[in-house]
Motif scaffolding. Structure first.
Motif, PDB file in Angstrom:
ATOM      1  N   ALA A 243      12.986  38.009   0.487  1.00  0.00           N
ATOM      2  CA  ALA A 243      12.294  38.543   1.672  1.00  0.00           C
ATOM      3  C   ALA A 243      10.794  38.274   1.599  1.00  0.00           C
ATOM      4  CB  ALA A 243      12.546  40.041   1.790  1.00  0.00           C
ATOM      5  N   ALA A 244      10.265  38.131   0.371  1.00  0.00           N
ATOM      6  CA  ALA A 244       8.836  37.870   0.184  1.00  0.00           C
ATOM      7  C   ALA A 244       8.521  36.377   0.114  1.00  0.00           C
ATOM      8  CB  ALA A 244       8.346  38.560  -1.078  1.00  0.00           C
ATOM      9  N   ASP A 245       9.464  35.541   0.503  1.00  0.00           N
ATOM     10  CA  ASP A 245       9.248  34.091   0.478  1.00  0.00           C
ATOM     11  C   ASP A 245       7.984  33.727   1.262  1.00  0.00           C
ATOM     12  OD1 ASP A 245       9.944  31.555  -0.361  1.00  0.00           O
ATOM     13  OD2 ASP A 245      11.243  31.159   1.355  1.00  0.00           O
ATOM     14  N   HIS A 246       7.106  32.933   0.653  1.00  0.00           N
ATOM     15  CA  HIS A 246       5.829  32.517   1.251  1.00  0.00           C
ATOM     16  C   HIS A 246       4.865  33.689   1.447  1.00  0.00           C
ATOM     17  CE1 HIS A 246       7.559  28.593   1.799  1.00  0.00           C
ATOM     18  NE2 HIS A 246       8.521  29.072   2.576  1.00  0.00           N
ATOM     19  N   SER A 247       5.134  34.804   0.755  1.00  0.00           N
ATOM     20  CA  SER A 247       4.253  35.962   0.856  1.00  0.00           C
ATOM     21  C   SER A 247       4.045  36.553  -0.535  1.00  0.00           C
ATOM     22  CB  SER A 247       4.851  37.006   1.813  1.00  0.00           C
ATOM     23  OG  SER A 247       3.942  38.066   2.021  1.00  0.00           O
ATOM     24  N   SER A 248       3.672  37.835  -0.580  1.00  0.00           N
ATOM     25  CA  SER A 248       3.448  38.538  -1.845  1.00  0.00           C
ATOM     26  C   SER A 248       4.504  39.622  -2.006  1.00  0.00           C
ATOM     27  CB  SER A 248       2.056  39.186  -1.865  1.00  0.00           C
ATOM     28  OG  SER A 248       1.042  38.247  -1.607  1.00  0.00           O
ATOM     29  N   LEU A 249       4.983  39.799  -3.241  1.00  0.00           N
ATOM     30  CA  LEU A 249       5.920  40.863  -3.568  1.00  0.00           C
ATOM     31  C   LEU A 249       5.218  41.870  -4.461  1.00  0.00           C
ATOM     32  CD1 LEU A 249       8.795  42.102  -3.596  1.00  0.00           C
ATOM     33  CD2 LEU A 249       9.236  40.744  -5.650  1.00  0.00           C
ATOM     34  N   PHE A 250       5.143  43.125  -4.007  1.00  0.00           N
ATOM     35  CA  PHE A 250       4.510  44.182  -4.788  1.00  0.00           C
ATOM     36  C   PHE A 250       5.585  44.942  -5.544  1.00  0.00           C
ATOM     37  CE2 PHE A 250       2.617  48.640  -4.736  1.00  0.00           C
ATOM     38  CZ  PHE A 250       1.886  48.425  -5.907  1.00  0.00           C
ATOM     39  N   LEU A 251       5.578  44.826  -6.875  1.00  0.00           N
ATOM     40  CA  LEU A 251       6.518  45.541  -7.740  1.00  0.00           C
ATOM     41  C   LEU A 251       5.812  46.788  -8.261  1.00  0.00           C
ATOM     42  CD1 LEU A 251       7.998  42.566  -9.839  1.00  0.00           C
ATOM     43  CD2 LEU A 251       9.020  43.686  -7.843  1.00  0.00           C
ATOM     44  N   ASP A 252       6.001  47.905  -7.564  1.00  0.00           N
ATOM     45  CA  ASP A 252       5.374  49.150  -7.988  1.00  0.00           C
ATOM     46  C   ASP A 252       6.183  49.758  -9.130  1.00  0.00           C
ATOM     47  OD1 ASP A 252       3.564  51.178  -8.032  1.00  0.00           O
ATOM     48  OD2 ASP A 252       4.281  52.172  -6.215  1.00  0.00           O
TER      49      ASP A 252
END
Length: 456
Positions: A243-252
């Motif tokens: 879902a975060a493809d070409h974006s940023s993934l925030f792993l809290d």
């Protein structure tokens, strides 16, 4: 195993059906209520917000057209458009159940059912409802940020200037970032600022709170799954990495990622592809990871808790957020900001803080950091009634004369007791969610749900 959801309601005039449903779903829900008629459901919905509703279609003797159930469904959807309603129907009334789905029901089960089928159907419906709520909360949070309800990185202390400098240098690159800091220091705000200043900002940042995710769902949440991959996998699901493809993934709360799943995340980041649960076909991804944890560097360096090769992959850039007690000079600025926000929100007059009161607030350690200060400011705006703010308007744990979070002997309201116990546990453990949840005998996810319920 902790229940996945809080509350289910079974609406059926046959007590045997209600009992069978409760037995089949008891491991999935903390609480299951049985109501014999739709007339009792609508008043119930004014007091409670169930994760799932099982609704029979026919209640009047000899009725088979499902009209009463469809009318009740319409009323439910008017009260709660996100309601997860699973229709209970006989085999001969499937066409009416399909009509119910067209009108907003999530799915249906036919009597007699298999417990596995019922559990899978209800779980999917409740999970879909939770996803809708999460998406709305995320949009609301983004809207608050856009309108200044949160001011990213407010503060002029030298430590905060170093944080800003790191963000400005790291954000335009694709380097992975790890944000270290105690609970309440603003790690998510830093993550959003990194994303906002990045070349990926045209796409929304995707977040997952690993501290509030059931361990059994970690793999599906991160990597996705295909239909039939496990019980309850009624359809294909895209994981957060894709879902975060070409974006940023925030792993809290990345420190909560189980050790046995850490190699899978490492492989996905190294190979830039994920394999959904139940599939053998890799899916390519282009993701920048921004991770956050309240674990210390020593804890992260412990191989029994966190793989060092994964840590090396994640922390190309490391940003330390200081606790509020290490930047006390920022407290007046933060107080002025949040007191102004809540004065506007609650239509209250702007008040000044006397120098002696401000001095005490600056010397307080603020164990919950900026989050605790924000909550204290909100309470002060609501409680103050003079020309100035007094120290008694701010709840400061540990201060002589501070309002105690005790349970009054005369209080018998269960909701109020629950709220007070949660507040007490949070303060006892300085707003550390994991420790407070353990103290209360809850999972982190269950505590988060209760905190949201009580507005904490």
């Amino acid at each position: 195993m902790d229940p996945t959801f809080s509350l289910a309601v079974v609406v059926d005039d046959d007590p045997d059906i209600s009992l069978a449903a409760r037995l089949a779903l008891r491991d999935m829900f903390e609480r299951i209520e049985a109501l014999p008629s739709p007339a009792e459901l609508l008043p119930f919905l004014k007091r409670e917000s169930p994760d799932a509703i099982l609704l029979d279609l026919n209640f009047e003797r000899a009725a088979t057209d499902g009209r009463e159930g469809l009318d009740t469904l319409a009323r439910i959807m008017k009260v709660d458009p996100d309601a997860a309603v699973v229709i209970i129907t006989a085999h001969g009334a499937v066409s009416v159940a399909v009509e119910a789905i067209k009108r907003g029901a999530s799915d249906f089960v036919a009597k007699p059912w298999s417990n596995e089928r019922l559990a899978a159907t209800v779980r999917s419906a409740a999970a879909l409802r939770q996803s809708k709520i999460d998406a709305r909360v995320e949009r609301s949070r983004a809207s608050e940020l856009a309108h200044g309800a949160e001011t990213p990185l407010l503060g002029e202390a030298a430590a905060m200037q170093r944080v800003r400098s790191l963000i400005e240098r790291a954000a335009p690159t694709d380097a992975n970032v790890v944000i270290l800091g105690e609970n309440g220091t603003g790690k998510e705000i830093v993550a959003r600022e990194v994303h906002r200043l990045s070349r990926r900002s045209a796409e929304p940042m995707v977040s997952i709170d690993l501290g509030a995710t059931s361990e059994t769902l970690f793999e599906s949440e991160l990597f996705g799954h295909v239909k039939g991959a496990f019980t309850g996998a009624a359809g294909e699901r895209i994981g957060r990495l894709k879902a975060a493809d070409h974006s940023s993934l925030f792993l809290d709360e990345v420190g909560n990622l189980p050790l046995h799943l850490q190699p899978k995340l490492l492989t996905a980041l190294e190979q830039r592809q994920v394999v959904p649960v139940g599939s053998n076909r890799p899916v390519p991804i282009d993701v920048r990871v921004i991770a956050a944890t309240n674990m210390s560097q020593d804890q992260l360096a412990d191989e029994t808790r966190f793989r060092q090769d994964l840590l090396f992959r994640l922390n190309t850039i490391e940003i330390h957020l200081p606790p509020l007690r290490e930047r006390r000079e920022d407290i007046p600025l933060l107080l002025d900001h949040y007191l102004g926000i809540y004065a506007r929100k609650y239509d209250r007059p702007l008040r000044q803080i006397p120098p002696a009161t401000l001095e005490t607030l600056m010397h307080h350690d603020w164990p919950g950091n900026v989050r605790a200060l924000r909550h204290a400011a909100e309470r002060a705006v609501i409680m103050a009634d003079g020309d100035h703010y007094g120290l008694e308007d701010f709840p400061l744990p540990g201060r002589a004369g501070a309002p105690a979070v005790a349970i009054p002997q005369t209080t018998l309201n269960l909701d109020q007791l629950e709220k007070q116990m949660i507040e007490r546990a949070l303060r006892m453990h300085h707003f550390n969610i994991s420790l407070a949840a353990s103290e209360l005998g809850l999972s982190r996810g269950a505590l988060y749900r209760r905190m949201e319920k009580h507005g904490l």
